[in-house]
Scaffold this active site. Structure first.
Site, short mmCIF file in Angstrom:
data_model
loop_
_atom_site.label_atom_id
_atom_site.label_comp_id
_atom_site.label_asym_id
_atom_site.label_seq_id
_atom_site.Cartn_x
_atom_site.Cartn_y
_atom_site.Cartn_z
N ASP A 10 0.86 -1.18 0.00
CA ASP A 10 0.00 0.00 0.00
C ASP A 10 0.90 1.24 0.00
O ASP A 10 2.13 1.15 0.15
CB ASP A 10 -0.97 -0.01 1.18
C1 BGC Z 1 -5.11 3.29 0.22
C2 BGC Z 1 -5.34 2.25 -0.84
C3 BGC Z 1 -5.27 2.87 -2.21
C4 BGC Z 1 -3.94 3.56 -2.36
C5 BGC Z 1 -3.73 4.18 -3.73
C6 BGC Z 1 -3.88 4.12 -0.05
O1 BGC Z 1 -3.82 5.22 0.81
O2 BGC Z 1 -5.00 2.66 1.48
O3 BGC Z 1 -6.58 1.63 -0.65
O4 BGC Z 1 -5.45 1.89 -3.18
O5 BGC Z 1 -3.84 4.58 -1.38
O6 BGC Z 1 -4.57 5.22 -3.97
#
Ligand code: BGC
Length: 764
Positions: free
Chosen positions: A283
């Site tokens: 993530d």
């Molecule tokens: C979130 C994810 C997301 C990623 C990209 C993160 O902050 O936890 O769910 O896919 O950002 O946008």
């Protein structure tokens, strides 16, 4: 041969001609092709493939193109048009040494340009076909924008509505969420992820992110293995079984080890036990956060831990690029470990069809849409149909609903005419101005048959701290825009509107940003500014219909006691206003059921229905000390899991079992007759739960095992039957073996999880 196809072939041929990695003969054999390509890659080029960058203000475009051409980037996210993506793909396949294509990802969570209801709302439909339709359309629209991958579906089981990301998931039940997981993965990826109108599903957040302590985002997760296996892991497992090509690893710790550095999670469980063969992605910034977690001394150690644990691609941090080459040279990380990750990244690109045609989804410039944000009417009908199926009727005193299309309606509330809030959070490339508000929906449904008198009535909140929080980092375009008039003036205007009307429709709840990442709440009530409005409206004595817009269960004691009707519409998307109007006027009879329990108060959490049995359970109707309860308020949920009303009535006949015993290799039929005894056509969800009467470990009071949506005309009846076998009775025992133990089981069937009839049988 149609023109588009021909152009596609030409693009394909052109791109093949431009690519020089390997002989075309190898292209048809994934393993051989990737192995051959990897023999040509330098260590730096390999590490470059492991880097997933977010395209944002922090890195200027020319720099990005240079980095791509230098082979330092494997994929990107946060661009959403062909025109945006094409130069980057050009840089990769024309200017980089090995011409390895990039992939382009984005958070397409509930629709791409046509926004469907938020995931929690989709789950409320209990309609796998409708959910799959939303996923397919999202894939068609996203791929048409040049996107290859979505970071979806989010499969985190959510038992704590304080967590803002409750809106993004499909609720609290492992069985329902697992069914949805399969449908969504298949819908997004289509027949094959390589198809031009498919996107690869990168399911998230592996694992257990929904169990953050106290519902506070990014908090720790500490959980018994039995609970993990039984309740939280099944949806991810179902998605892996359905062929998800990607998987995003969670930000949280799991029993003391961050998921991002968790070898057990990514190697033993995911790869070895589940046989996952796709790409794992960290993530956002999660690898560098290993330092904040305090399990890595510095970035170098963080990169080492992550690659060794099994994170193939690092999202939005540059630690892999900075640290891995030196770690390999010093012998701390083996080339083999890098190769394992590179193989998966290239494998995903192969599966996406990008080696066959890097422009598969980007197409050719001549085919670019003239105006990317132009409104498309292509999928509006589907968005409306799915949205109305996702609404849940929570209360309907003396058939307040459906409303008549005559007289006058006072439409009041901060969410009655707020296009941006209709979309909910994570609304991808949705354009707020294109969403239909409730005000527009009512007006369109009524024409000149009845009058709509609109008043704002209240701001969504008067709390400046909350407003600042929601608008933080969005200074250029605040998402919560306030009416500067004093609250009393807004209410007075609303009361004036109400006085002229036959009925009040109040659209209240949360601003979309209140149910989002990093939007955890300590309270679950409707914000005080809106409560004051509702109390004032109640005093008019006019019928009061609440249209709720929110992304999590709310505590609605006052509303349940005082409103005449309550319709939960969640955040219903681009066509929301039309869909809500369809339900309010009875052009569609509501059929949604809650995929998550609604507590009475925040202090009751957790209230999930499938909790373990207790030695001293609270028994309704037998109050007394020394049973498990809170003494200040009624116990049990306000609205149970699986609950939802209809404008018609359904009656279930006595339930019948085909036998009182079930052999290990046999099956058992559970059946009953469902009758629509009311005056309207309608649909409902028949739900089957099972309770294990005695087992080697404590088992839940009930667990959903089957459900069926049945549509019946007024007066019509049908036989509904379910088949159960040994697999449905299996659970994870203390040794984490998946077993069904002999003994007695109870089948429970009902139209929600509480009002059920029961019968027992024995597993031999
Ligand atoms: C979130 C994810 C997301 C990623 C990209 C993160 O902050 O936890 O769910 O896919 O950002 O946008």
């Amino acid at each position: 041969m149609n023109r588009l196809y021909l152009l596609g072939l030409i693009a394909c041929f052109t791109s093949h001609a431009a690519l020089a990695w390997t002989s075309p003969a190898l292209l048809d054999n994934k393993q051989a092709f990737i192995a051959d390509l990897m023999t040509q890659m330098t260590l730096e080029e390999k590490v470059g493939q492991l880097r997933l960058i977010s395209i944002g203000a922090d890195m200027p475009r020319p720099r990005i193109l240079e980095e791509i051409a230098a082979g330092n980037i494997g994929g990107s996210f946060n661009t959403v048009t062909r025109r945006d993506n094409r130069p980057m793909q050009d840089a990769a396949v024309q200017n980089s040494r090995l011409k390895i294509p990039l992939f382009f990802a984005y958070d397409v969570i509930h629709g791409h340009r046509t926004i469907f209801p938020i995931s929690l709302a989709l789950a409320s439909s209990w309609d796998l076909q409708a959910i799959a339709l939303s996923g397919r359309i999202a894939a068609i629209e996203a791929s048409a924008d040049g996107l290859d991958m979505t970071f979806a579906p989010m499969l985190d089981i959510t038992r704590d509505p304080r967590w803002g990301r409750t809106s993004e998931g499909f609720g609290e039940d492992p069985y329902l969420v697992s069914q949805i997981a399969r449908s969504m993965v298949k819908a997004l990826q289509g027949a094959t992820p390589s198809a031009a109108d498919s996107v690869m599903a990168s399911v998230k957040h592996f694992a257990l992110y929904g169990a953050v302590e106290g519902g506070r985002d990014y908090n720790v997760v500490d959980m018994s293995p039995m609970r993990m296996y039984q309740d939280y892991l099944p949806p991810y497992h179902a998605a892996v079984d359905a062929g998800a090509g990607g998987l995003m690893v969670a930000l949280n710790t799991i029993n003391g080890v961050p998921a991002t550095a968790n070898t057990w999670l990514m190697q033993d469980l995911l790869r070895r036990d589940w046989g996952f063969s796709g790409v794992t992605i960290s993530d956002h910034g999660a690898i560098s956060e290993l330092v904040s977690h305090g399990i890595a001394r510095d970035g170098r150690e963080a990169a080492k831990l992550a690659i060794k644990a099994g994170i193939d691609m690092s999202m939005a941090d540059s630690l892999y690029r900075q640290e891995l080459p030196a770690l390999v040279r010093s012998g701390e990380v083996k080339v083999q470990e890098i190769d394992n990750a590179v193989r998966e990244v290239l494998g995903a690109k192969y599966d996406l069809g990008l080696f066959h045609d890097p422009y598969r989804r980007i197409g050719i410039a001549a085919e670019d849409p003239a105006e990317v944000n132009a409104e498309s009417r292509l999928h509006r009908a589907e968005a409306r149909a799915v949205a109305r199926q996702s609404m849940v009727l929570l209360k309907n005193r003396q058939q307040t609903l459906p409303l008549k299309k005559t007289g006058s309606i006072a439409l009041i509330g901060p969410l009655a005419d707020s296009p941006i809030d209709m979309m909910g959070s994570w609304s991808a490339a949705g354009v707020a101005a294109q969403s239909v508000t409730l005000r527009q929906g009512l007006n369109a449904a009524l024409g000149d048959q009845a009058r709509v008198i609109y008043a704002l009535g209240a701001n969504v909140t008067d709390d400046q701290h909350i407003i600042d929080y929601l608008n933080f980092l969005k200074e250029d375009k605040p998402v919560v825009v306030l009416d500067p008039r004093p609250p009393a003036e807004l209410i007075a205007e609303a009361l004036q509107a109400a006085e002229q009307a036959d009925v009040i429709v109040a659209a209240v709840g949360e601003a979309r940003g209140m149910s989002h990442e990093s939007s955890s709440r300590t309270r679950l009530d409707i914000p005080p500014s809106q409560q004051a409005l509702l109390r004032a409206l109640k005093k008019t004595g006019k019928p009061l219909v609440l249209v709720l817009m929110n992304g999590r269960p709310l505590a609605l004691n006052w509303e349940q006691a005082n409103a005449d009707a309550i319709l939960e519409t969640w955040f219903s998307g681009t066509e929301g206003g039309h869909a809500i109007a369809d339900v309010l006027f009875g052009d569609y009879n509501p059929s949604g059921k809650l995929p998550i329990t609604f507590p009475r108060t925040v202090g009751q959490i957790p209230t999930y229905y499938n909790h373990l049995r207790l030695g001293r359970p609270f028994v309704e109707g037998h109050p007394g000390n020394y049973t498990s309860q809170y003494f200040e308020e009624p116990n049990g949920p306000l609205y149970p899991f699986g609950y939802g009303l209809s404008y018609t009535d359904f009656d279930l006949s006595e339930l019948q079992l085909s036998s009182r015993s079930l052999a290990r290799d046999g099956s058992l039929e559970v059946s009953l007759t469902l009758k629509n005894t009311g005056a309207r056509d309608g649909a409902t969800i028949v739900q089957l739960y099972i309770r294990d009467m005695a087992a080697s470990v404590v088992r839940p009071v009930k667990e959903l095992k089957r459900f069926r949506k049945v549509t019946l005309k007024a007066g019509e009846q049908t036989r509904v039957s379910f088949s159960i076998d040994e697999d449905d009775l299996k659970f994870f025992n203390a040794q984490l073996q998946h077993v069904a133990e002999p003994g007695e089981f109870e089948v429970q069937i009902g139209l929600d999880s509480q009002a059920v009839q029961t019968q027992r049988f024995e597993l031999l």
